[in-house]
Each structure stands twice: as C-alpha cells, then as structure tokens.
Design a protein around this motif. Structure first.
Motif, PDB file in Angstrom:
ATOM      1  N   LEU A 282       0.833  -1.207   0.000  1.00  0.00           N
ATOM      2  CA  LEU A 282       0.000   0.000   0.000  1.00  0.00           C
ATOM      3  C   LEU A 282       0.864   1.252   0.000  1.00  0.00           C
ATOM      4  O   LEU A 282       0.619   2.192  -0.750  1.00  0.00           O
ATOM      5  N   GLN A 283       1.864   1.270   0.847  1.00  0.00           N
ATOM      6  CA  GLN A 283       2.679   2.479   1.018  1.00  0.00           C
ATOM      7  C   GLN A 283       3.633   2.700  -0.143  1.00  0.00           C
ATOM      8  O   GLN A 283       3.790   3.830  -0.621  1.00  0.00           O
TER       9      GLN A 283
ATOM     10  N   HIS B 105      -4.308 -12.858  11.490  1.00  0.00           N
ATOM     11  CA  HIS B 105      -3.305 -12.985  12.546  1.00  0.00           C
ATOM     12  C   HIS B 105      -3.621 -11.958  13.635  1.00  0.00           C
ATOM     13  O   HIS B 105      -3.824 -10.774  13.331  1.00  0.00           O
ATOM     14  N   PRO B 106      -3.666 -12.361  14.880  1.00  0.00           N
ATOM     15  CA  PRO B 106      -4.084 -11.444  15.956  1.00  0.00           C
ATOM     16  C   PRO B 106      -3.279 -10.155  16.022  1.00  0.00           C
ATOM     17  O   PRO B 106      -3.849  -9.074  16.209  1.00  0.00           O
ATOM     18  N   LYS B 107      -1.957 -10.258  15.859  1.00  0.00           N
ATOM     19  CA  LYS B 107      -1.131  -9.044  15.953  1.00  0.00           C
ATOM     20  C   LYS B 107      -1.450  -8.086  14.820  1.00  0.00           C
ATOM     21  O   LYS B 107      -1.546  -6.870  15.011  1.00  0.00           O
ATOM     22  N   PHE B 108      -1.622  -8.644  13.615  1.00  0.00           N
ATOM     23  CA  PHE B 108      -1.957  -7.793  12.475  1.00  0.00           C
ATOM     24  C   PHE B 108      -3.353  -7.217  12.640  1.00  0.00           C
ATOM     25  O   PHE B 108      -3.597  -6.036  12.383  1.00  0.00           O
ATOM     26  N   ALA B 109      -4.285  -8.066  13.084  1.00  0.00           N
ATOM     27  CA  ALA B 109      -5.668  -7.624  13.243  1.00  0.00           C
ATOM     28  C   ALA B 109      -5.781  -6.477  14.244  1.00  0.00           C
ATOM     29  O   ALA B 109      -6.628  -5.583  14.086  1.00  0.00           O
ATOM     30  N   ALA B 110      -4.911  -6.482  15.251  1.00  0.00           N
ATOM     31  CA  ALA B 110      -4.957  -5.411  16.249  1.00  0.00           C
ATOM     32  C   ALA B 110      -4.619  -4.059  15.644  1.00  0.00           C
ATOM     33  O   ALA B 110      -5.105  -3.011  16.113  1.00  0.00           O
ATOM     34  N   ASN B 111      -3.791  -4.072  14.593  1.00  0.00           N
ATOM     35  CA  ASN B 111      -3.393  -2.817  13.938  1.00  0.00           C
ATOM     36  C   ASN B 111      -4.250  -2.478  12.725  1.00  0.00           C
ATOM     37  O   ASN B 111      -4.084  -1.419  12.114  1.00  0.00           O
TER      38      ASN B 111
ATOM     39  N   ALA C 197      -6.009   0.912  11.995  1.00  0.00           N
ATOM     40  CA  ALA C 197      -5.167   2.064  11.642  1.00  0.00           C
ATOM     41  C   ALA C 197      -5.148   2.316  10.142  1.00  0.00           C
ATOM     42  O   ALA C 197      -4.919   3.448   9.708  1.00  0.00           O
ATOM     43  N   PHE C 198      -5.402   1.282   9.350  1.00  0.00           N
ATOM     44  CA  PHE C 198      -5.352   1.449   7.893  1.00  0.00           C
ATOM     45  C   PHE C 198      -6.424   2.420   7.399  1.00  0.00           C
ATOM     46  O   PHE C 198      -6.090   3.406   6.740  1.00  0.00           O
ATOM     47  N   PRO C 199      -7.705   2.182   7.676  1.00  0.00           N
ATOM     48  CA  PRO C 199      -8.704   3.165   7.214  1.00  0.00           C
ATOM     49  C   PRO C 199      -8.556   4.517   7.893  1.00  0.00           C
ATOM     50  O   PRO C 199      -8.856   5.554   7.284  1.00  0.00           O
ATOM     51  N   ALA C 200      -8.075   4.532   9.150  1.00  0.00           N
ATOM     52  CA  ALA C 200      -7.883   5.811   9.838  1.00  0.00           C
ATOM     53  C   ALA C 200      -6.813   6.638   9.146  1.00  0.00           C
ATOM     54  O   ALA C 200      -6.974   7.846   8.932  1.00  0.00           O
ATOM     55  N   ASN C 201      -5.701   5.993   8.780  1.00  0.00           N
ATOM     56  CA  ASN C 201      -4.631   6.708   8.082  1.00  0.00           C
ATOM     57  C   ASN C 201      -5.069   7.147   6.695  1.00  0.00           C
ATOM     58  O   ASN C 201      -4.703   8.234   6.227  1.00  0.00           O
ATOM     59  N   LEU C 202      -5.865   6.298   6.045  1.00  0.00           N
ATOM     60  CA  LEU C 202      -6.356   6.649   4.714  1.00  0.00           C
ATOM     61  C   LEU C 202      -7.256   7.875   4.783  1.00  0.00           C
ATOM     62  O   LEU C 202      -7.148   8.794   3.960  1.00  0.00           O
ATOM     63  N   ARG C 203      -8.136   7.911   5.774  1.00  0.00           N
ATOM     64  CA  ARG C 203      -9.017   9.060   5.927  1.00  0.00           C
ATOM     65  C   ARG C 203      -8.209  10.312   6.247  1.00  0.00           C
ATOM     66  O   ARG C 203      -8.538  11.412   5.782  1.00  0.00           O
ATOM     67  N   LYS C 204      -7.149  10.143   7.005  1.00  0.00           N
ATOM     68  CA  LYS C 204      -6.285  11.286   7.324  1.00  0.00           C
ATOM     69  C   LYS C 204      -5.623  11.822   6.061  1.00  0.00           C
ATOM     70  O   LYS C 204      -5.495  13.036   5.868  1.00  0.00           O
TER      71      LYS C 204
ATOM     72  N   ALA D 181      -9.384  -4.151  -1.434  1.00  0.00           N
ATOM     73  CA  ALA D 181      -8.920  -5.264  -2.270  1.00  0.00           C
ATOM     74  C   ALA D 181      -7.666  -5.900  -1.688  1.00  0.00           C
ATOM     75  O   ALA D 181      -7.506  -7.133  -1.727  1.00  0.00           O
ATOM     76  N   ALA D 182      -6.771  -5.073  -1.138  1.00  0.00           N
ATOM     77  CA  ALA D 182      -5.533  -5.596  -0.559  1.00  0.00           C
ATOM     78  C   ALA D 182      -5.824  -6.435   0.682  1.00  0.00           C
ATOM     79  O   ALA D 182      -5.307  -7.552   0.835  1.00  0.00           O
ATOM     80  N   VAL D 183      -6.637  -5.927   1.574  1.00  0.00           N
ATOM     81  CA  VAL D 183      -6.919  -6.621   2.831  1.00  0.00           C
ATOM     82  C   VAL D 183      -7.753  -7.883   2.586  1.00  0.00           C
ATOM     83  O   VAL D 183      -7.450  -8.957   3.105  1.00  0.00           O
ATOM     84  N   GLU D 184      -8.798  -7.767   1.775  1.00  0.00           N
ATOM     85  CA  GLU D 184      -9.647  -8.927   1.518  1.00  0.00           C
ATOM     86  C   GLU D 184      -8.908  -9.980   0.702  1.00  0.00           C
ATOM     87  O   GLU D 184      -9.032 -11.185   0.949  1.00  0.00           O
ATOM     88  N   GLY D 185      -8.144  -9.519  -0.294  1.00  0.00           N
ATOM     89  CA  GLY D 185      -7.453 -10.460  -1.159  1.00  0.00           C
ATOM     90  C   GLY D 185      -6.359 -11.242  -0.454  1.00  0.00           C
ATOM     91  O   GLY D 185      -5.996 -12.341  -0.883  1.00  0.00           O
TER      92      GLY D 185
END
Length: 725
Positions: free
Chosen positions: A167-168, A230-236, A239-246, A262-266
């Motif tokens: 994404l980045q 994965h729990p660790k990834f799911a915890a963060n 932040a993805f939609p929050a950063n995108l909205r920012k 598409a990235a997250v679901e795929g």
C-alpha cells in the motif's frame, strides 16, 4: 500467428521464446482488446510447447515497454457495460496467471517505462530486468486516475511486499520509480546498462533457474508482515482506514478506499479468488464518475496542454540559453533555481549584492537537501549553482535572451526594473513579468517592444509548483507567446495560456473560493466547520489557513485596486460578504495573517500554526448554525469557482477547457477528484442541466454570484458539455 497480432513470437534454437510486445497500429503498447486476444493466443501456444520450451523473455519493440490500460476503453465503461469490462479484466488475469505457472523461467526485459498494466505484466514474470534509461519508470499509478491496478497488481504486490508495504510503496500514492530507486525498493531485480546487457541478463536468469515459480506458488509461502486473521496484524488493522481518511481528509476519493479493501480482503483468500475481488473493486471504480473526471484531466487535458494545443503552431521552437531574473526574493529565487536546474544560465539581479546572494542561497539550500537525500550528486549540484550569477549591476544582464521580472507587485517598480533591463539585454530578448494580478497590457507600457512582452505567472514555491500561467496582453505577439511557451516547457513546467484580465484566471478564481469561505465565517458558521467543509470537498489547503498564508491585507489591496478600476470605468462595485469580515480582522482585531503573527489562526514564536483563533467564535459564530449541512458548504466553495471559470471562458480570459481544468488543479488546488473546474460541471449529477438547477438554488439563497452565466445556460439547453473537441 495472425498478421495483426500485438505480440510477436521469436524462438531460438535453445528453446527460449521471446514474446515481443508490438502493437502494429499504435505508437505504444496498451492493454486493449487486440492485446488481450494476442495474450491468450501466445499463452496457449506456450503451454502447448512441451519440453521444447526452456524459458520465456517478455520484451518490447516500442520505446517504452508497455503503456498500461487503454484509457479510452476504461473511460467508456458504464453500468450497462460493466460485465464486459469485468470479464476483460479477468481474461488478462487468467492469461498472466497461466504465464507465471508455466514451470519454466519467465523474465521481463523492460527496455523502458512499464507503468500500470505494463508493470503488472512484469509482476507476472519471475524476474524483472530494467534498462537504465533516464526516462524509464516503473510502478502502478492507477490511483492517480481514480482507478486501481486491474491486471493483478494489487494481488501480486501484496504477496510480494506485504499489505502495508504494498500500500505504502506502490499502490496508494501511485509512485513512478526511476531505475535506481526501483531496484532499491524491490520493484525490479536487476538494472542493465544497455539493450545487449538487458537481454544477456534475462538469458542468464533462465540458464540459472531452469525451474522457476513465483514466491507465492512455493510451498510454505507467507505474505510478509502477516494477514488480517493474525491477531497481531488484526490489532493494527483499524489504523489502515484511519490513516487513509487522514490522507484524504474525508474527500470523495473512492480509489484509495477500494485499493485498501482489495488488498486486505485479497490477502485472506487464494490468489484466484483475490483476482476476482480485485476485478470487482476495479469495475466499481470504472462505472463511477470520479475515474472519468480524473482520466479526462490528468491524461487527456494534461497531455493537450503540455503538447502545446494553445501554442502558435506555425512558429519554430526556440531555446533560451541565458535568462535575467529581476528580483531575488522568494519568487525570483525559485525561478532562478528552476531555470538553472534545466541547464539555463541565470543572472539573478537585485538592488544590492547581498540581496542577490541571498536569492542564490535559496538554490544552495535546495541543492544541499537534494544531495543529502541522494536525489542528485555533489557534482551536479555544484554545476547547477555555477549557472546562477547573483549581481546588483544591470550591465551583467548583457547577452540575456530572456528576462523574467519578479519584483514586488508595484507597477511603478516593475516599470523601472524592466526598462533598465531592456536597455542591456539582447535586442530581441523575450520580456516577461511574473505577476499574479496586474494587467499585462498596462505593464507593457514600460517596455519599448510590447509585442515581445508577456506575463509568466509562477506559483509559490516555484521549485515544487508545476504550473505556469502564460498571460497574453493586448499587444503581445504570437512569437512572444510561442517563445514563452517553449521556455516554460524547457524548465519542465506545465503552461496554460490565458488572455489579459485583472487577476487573469487563477488568481481571480481562487479569490472566489477564499471569499466564499470567509463569507461563511461572516454568516456565523463555526470556523472549524468551514475548514472541515473545505477539507472534505478535497481542497489541499483549508480556506481560512490559505487566507492566512496569503495575508488578509493582500486580498484587501487587490480588492481596493479592482474596485477603483471598476468605478473609473463607470461600473458599480458590488461588495462581497467577505469584505466586512476581512476589514474587521485587520482593522478591529489587528490580525493580518501569518506574516503578521496572527490571523484566522494563532501562531507560535517560530511562525507555526497552532489553532484557530478563539475570537472567531466569540465575534462571528452563530450558535444556531452549529449543526451545519457540510454538503451545502462544500458545494458553495466548488460552485463559486466553477461558475466564475465559466465566466472566464465566456469573456475570453480562458481560451480552452483543458487550460481551465489543468490550471485549476495544478495552480489553485481545485480538488483532484473533480477533474478540474469545468469537468466538475460536466460530471455533476444530472450533467449541465443538473448543475444549472443547483446553481439557481444557491443563487436564490446566497446571491447573484451563483447565477448561471449565459454560456452555461446555452450549453445546458443544447445538451452539450465543456470540451475542446
């Protein structure tokens, strides 16, 4: 293979097949229907080659490797044709999937730029070698057209780099990588110095890797960084939609949202299912208006402007070798740097040697920063700086074949410095004034050759802002216009051409945006709501913060000058509601803007903006308006600029629709999702008739500034749109 194939099959006696991308009917290769047919055919032939096939090289016969999707086809997709578009995309994905699972090494020999669909073809190869050409670029820039990669680019980059990195680095910014950065970022595997080495490296990979597979097709492959389950990834994950909205400030940009989805679901399904998810999200974008707006502006309109649609066609191009920049302040220093960066010798003149040297110091700072970040070498930076000669002596301007005056917006001062320079420079030197508001026709009285005098309105900061507004005065000749256009392109900037008028196009129209935002404050709207409305409309700078940057005294001075000109011409001045707010801010509260340390915002001792001035709520806000209709506020800002742009076209200030759109996007920050001021009108719900109806509603509520111009009414009645075709 048939005669009209877009892919040539070349097989040597060692079992290596080279697929040469070469569309016979186009100057570049694009992912059109003919290419999709050809791709299906060659993949089927490869699969039928059996043990005789040892490896595949994907190359190109064009100057660029592959230009990506055919934007004409993509722009034409409608809800009614969405199924056909979806299926075409899936055909490409299925063919490339078959290519990457042949069981033999497949190498992309990138002889030039591979963007969008071109880089997606490369991603479906096991190894990527890029020719080290200065113009070569790789990447997935679809987001800049309101789209997402449709040939498996989201799915493969996620599996290659991981969700966050893909994404980045690749997807959300649409960055285009030059060869060295592309290698560093992992977008390509090798760089070749020339065409021979390009093919040699490709063959070497085939020899060394007789059985190749993609990383994601090997047993045990895991997506780097983990997946949402994965729990660790799911915890963060929140932040993805929050950063995108920012990043988007809530503006209506659907492409980044769809890319993220598409990235997250795929990442949570097998690769073939991920391709379907990707295709569905792309189809959603293709049937929407935003992608059509952005394709029109950032491809078609920008290409027309840069190609010189409004340059006199019958005049040969000329190159400037030595330019005189008069005034070493912020604008002059930036112009000097831009010219020197393009290889032009610059004489930077100011009233004292110290002032001129300070102007050159601006270039020294930029060069030092570029060297520190690895964007240039010390040798190149030193060569750039050597091209800038600071001086206070007018005699040093001798031999300059172009003059760019960039002193304070004072007609008397401009006349003085232009007259002094004209007597020294080359007899046929191009004479330019960098002014944002003063009529070029009146300034031309300061020179003896008004036919060679023209306006070049640069935007601040010059080193970053791409646009230059070329202003043709009443006595400006075609040769001067052509030379000015050539100079702007020579320094790698985008020129729009307008006719002379107070404020020209950009300064005039951005003034409407600022006035409307300030008027909202005067009407009692909470200032934070006003700023939020500007952000959600998609403006890169919020309206009150922008007013502070310009200073409140500058628009007031321009207003007073304009009022005087209107009244001297026998007209009647109609006060704008914003005027009373600005006058109170300056006269009553002593808050002239950022340069004065206080404006609509407060500033710390170092001049950094801290918060909105609480006095705005105390003196202007109406508590009854706290629950505001943001849609109404956003449309007031957008409509007031679009309507005045139509008036500029009607009055002959603007000479083309493309110039209007590109000038508004690159010069004054009109929201990118709209495709520009006139494309916003075209794409409004209900087309031009819908826009007219809404404008009339706004005019009834807020005044005649929202009244639809006659040109708009005429086009709406005839079922037309704003276009240069």
């Amino acid at each position: 293979m048939t005669e009209n194939t877009t892919i040539r099959w070349e097989q040597d006696d060692t079992g290596v097949v080279t697929l040469v991308l070469d569309d016979p009917g186009r100057p570049v290769n694009t992912m059109n229907a003919a290419f999709i047919d050809s791709l299906d055919a060659v993949v089927e032939r490869l699969e039928g080659s059996g043990d005789t096939l040892r490896g595949v090289i994907v190359a190109s016969a064009k100057d660029t490797f592959f230009a990506g999707g055919d934007l004409r086809d993509l722009r034409a997709v409608t809800p009614e044709t969405a199924d056909r578009s979806f299926e075409a995309g899936m055909r490409v994905k299925r063919a490339l999937r078959r290519l990457e699972t042949l069981g033999v090494p497949v190498v992309a020999a990138l002889n030039g730029t591979a963007l969008g669909g071109g880089y997606e073809i490369a991603l479906a190869c096991h190894h990527r070698v890029l020719l080290d050409r200065p113009t070569a670029r790789v990447g997935l820039p679809e987001v800049t057209f309101g789209l997402l990669p449709g040939g498996g680019g989201v799915t493969r980059t996620v599996r290659m780099f991981g969700i966050a990195a893909a994404l980045q680095k690749v997807l959300l910014e649409g960055r285009q990588y030059a060869p060295a950065p592309a290698l560093d970022a992992g977008l390509v595997d090798e760089i070749a110095a020339d065409q021979t080495e390009l093919l040699t490296r490709a063959r070497a990979f085939i020899d060394a890797h007789p059985e190749s597979a993609q990383p994601w097709d090997r047993p045990g492959h895991r997506i780097p960084g983990g997946i949402p389950s994965h729990p660790k990834f799911a915890a963060n994950l929140p932040a993805f939609p929050a950063n995108l909205r920012k990043q988007t400030n809530g503006a209506p940009y659907p492409a980044p949202r769809n890319i993220l989805a598409a990235a997250v679901e795929g990442a949570q399904v097998d690769i073939d299912t991920a391709f379907v998810i990707e295709a569905r999200y792309l189809t959603d974008l293709l049937t929407g208006q935003t992608s059509k707006n952005m394709i029109q502006a950032f491809f078609y309109d920008l290409r027309a402007v840069d190609a010189g649609a409004n340059r006199p066609q019958n005049l040969p191009s000329r190159t400037v070798t030595k330019v005189a920049v008069l005034g070493a302040g912020m604008m002059g220093a930036g112009i000097a740097y831009s010219c020197a960066r393009a290889g032009i010798d610059v004489v930077l003149k100011d009233v004292t040697p110290q002032a001129a040297a300070k102007g050159k110091a601006y270039s020294e700072k930029l060069c030092a920063r570029a060297v520190a970040k690895g964007r240039t070498s010390r040798e190149k930076a030193d060569a750039l700086l050597a091209r800038i000669t600071p001086t206070a002596d007018a005699q040093d301007l001798a031999g300059c074949d172009a003059v760019v005056e960039a002193v304070f917006e004072d007609p008397v001062l401009k006349a003085e410095v232009l007259g002094e320079a004209e007597s020294v420079v080359a007899p046929d030197a191009l004479l330019c004034s960098n002014t944002s508001t003063l009529p070029i026709t009146s300034l031309a009285g300061a020179v003896s050759r008004p036919k060679d005098f023209i306006g070049l309105h640069f935007f601040s900061p010059v080193d970053k802002m791409r646009l230059v507004e070329i202003v043709k005065g009443e006595r400006t000749g075609d040769e001067a216009l052509a030379r000015a256009f050539d100079l702007v392109r020579q320094i790698n900037k985008t020129p729009i051409v307008v006719n002379d008028s107070r404020g020209f196009f950009t300064s005039r129209v951005i003034g409407r945006f600022i006035d409307e935002g300030v008027a909202l404050v005067g009407e009692g709207y909470d200032p934070a709501t006003v700023e939020q409305a500007a952000a959600q409309a998609g403006y890169p700078a919020k309206v009150l913060s922008l007013m502070d940057e310009l200073t409140l005294t500058l628009p007031r001075r321009i207003r007073n000058e304009t009022r005087r000109a209107v009244e001297e011409a026998g007209g009647t001045w109609t006060a704008h509601p914003a005027e009373a707010v600005v006058d109170r801010m300056v006269d009553e509260f002593g808050r002239p803007g950022r340069s004065g340390g206080a404006g609509f915002y407060e500033y710390d001792e170092e001049g950094r903006r801290t918060r909105l001035w609480p006095g705005l709520r105390e003196h202007f806000a109406d508590p009854g308006l706290r629950e505001s209709d943001l849609t109404e506020l956003k449309e007031r800002m957008l409509f007031v600029e679009a309507l005045d742009s139509v008036r500029c076209l009607e009055e002959g200030v603007l000479v083309s629709v493309a110039d209007a759109n590109i000038g508004s996007l690159l010069g004054i920050g009109f929201p990118g999702w709209t495709g520009g001021v006139l494309q916003y009108v075209n794409g409004y719900e209900g087309g031009l008739p819908g826009f007219v109806d809404r404008a009339r509603e706004l005019a009834e509520r807020y005044g005649e500034r929202f009244t639809p111009p006659a040109l708009l009414l005429h086009k709406a009645e005839r079922g037309e749109t704003f276009t240069d075709d």
